[in-house]
Design an enzyme around this catalytic site. Structure first.
Site, PDB file in Angstrom:
ATOM      1  N   SER A 186      80.451  13.523 -14.187  1.00 34.02           N
ATOM      2  CA  SER A 186      81.796  13.872 -14.629  1.00 34.02           C
ATOM      3  C   SER A 186      81.702  14.580 -15.977  1.00 34.02           C
ATOM      4  CB  SER A 186      82.649  12.612 -14.767  1.00 34.02           C
ATOM      5  OG  SER A 186      83.879  12.882 -15.417  1.00 34.02           O
TER       6      SER A 186
ATOM      7  N   TYR B 287      83.183   3.990 -17.731  1.00 36.91           N
ATOM      8  CA  TYR B 287      83.141   5.186 -16.885  1.00 36.91           C
ATOM      9  C   TYR B 287      82.340   6.287 -17.572  1.00 36.91           C
ATOM     10  CZ  TYR B 287      84.790   9.006 -13.923  1.00 36.91           C
ATOM     11  OH  TYR B 287      84.856  10.077 -13.063  1.00 36.91           O
TER      12      TYR B 287
END
Length: 257
Positions: A135, A148
């Site tokens: 990401s 995350y």
């Protein structure tokens, strides 16, 4: 092409499945939610693809190894997407551990068996390619989503390192770093999401660059540039910037997604 995709029941994984099906690929799909996964599989079959879809927990090492080996026995795998991932707005112990188990453990449990089946087959004319979904959040520390951000940074670094290590064996590795793309995770966000993309558009971008063996598939470019700048700036500046960033979720306790 024989393509395996984890996390195929929604978001980027489902979009990759549909886009691959439209190209005539044979698909092996897994996801956590059997009903959603079966719906995606039916969409892909309607596009003419041969599809095997199984509910498998990517955090289960033995189950993943067995599933990948079984899929490879059905049809020699050529492209493997280690795509499954989750996000959380609450950094409690349960959610943090589950995020690491899925986003890091799940990638490891996908990539290592994929490398093993590729190596067992040896160099051949058929492609052997692994793509790991990280990401833009993996470019640097983000106070809004520490677990995350950390897990995506981990798999980004691991994937790019594997790319160099496995090149001599003819196994290609790429890392995918998307910005904000429609998914069950972004559907829960209440923060601003600049340069937001629909999942099908993101999948088309990923497949085009995968075909060219691009090592770091990061997009959109303004988000990549901003994330890179945040990751290389002095720590005090990064901390100041993080204080100004909004929370991902409004008040409440969203579960892991």
């Amino acid at each position: 092409m024989n393509v395996l995709i984890t996390g195929a029941s929604s978001g980027i994984g489902a979009a990759l499945a549909r886009a691959s099906a439209a190209r005539g690929d044979r698909l092996f799909l897994c996801g956590r939610d059997k009903a959603r996964l079966d719906a995606v599989a039916e969409e892909c079959r309607a596009l003419g693809a041969t599809v095997r879809a199984d509910a498998v927990d990517v955090s289960d090492e033995g189950a993943m190894r067995g599933w990948i080996e079984s899929c490879d026995a059905d049809a020699p795998l050529e492209r493997v997407f280690a795509n499954a991932g989750i996000g959380t707005g609450i950094e409690d112990e349960e959610n943090v551990r589950r995020t690491f188990a899925t986003n890091v453990g799940g990638v490891v449990n996908t990539v290592l068996p994929a490398i093993a089946v590729f190596r067992a087959r040896g160099a051949a004319d058929a492609p052997r390619q692994i793509l790991i979904t990280s990401s833009i959040a993996g470019y640097g520390p983000l106070r809004a989503c520490p677990a995350y951000s950390a897990t995506k940074a981990c798999v980004k670094t691991w994937g790019l390192s594997l790319r160099g290590m496995l090149r001599r064996e003819g196994i290609k590795v790429s890392v995918i770093c998307p910005g904000f793309v429609r998914s069950r995770i972004t559907d829960r966000n209440t923060c601003p999401m600049p340069f937001f993309m629909e999942a099908d558009a993101a999948a088309r971008t990923i497949l085009r660059r995968a075909d060219r063996d691009v090592g770091l598939i990061a997009f959109p470019w303004p988000m990549r540039l901003a994330a890179w700048a945040g990751g290389v700036m002095p720590q005090w500046m990064n901390e100041l910037l993080n204080r100004m960033l909004p929370d991902k979720f409004a008040a409440g306790r969203p579960k892991v997604i």
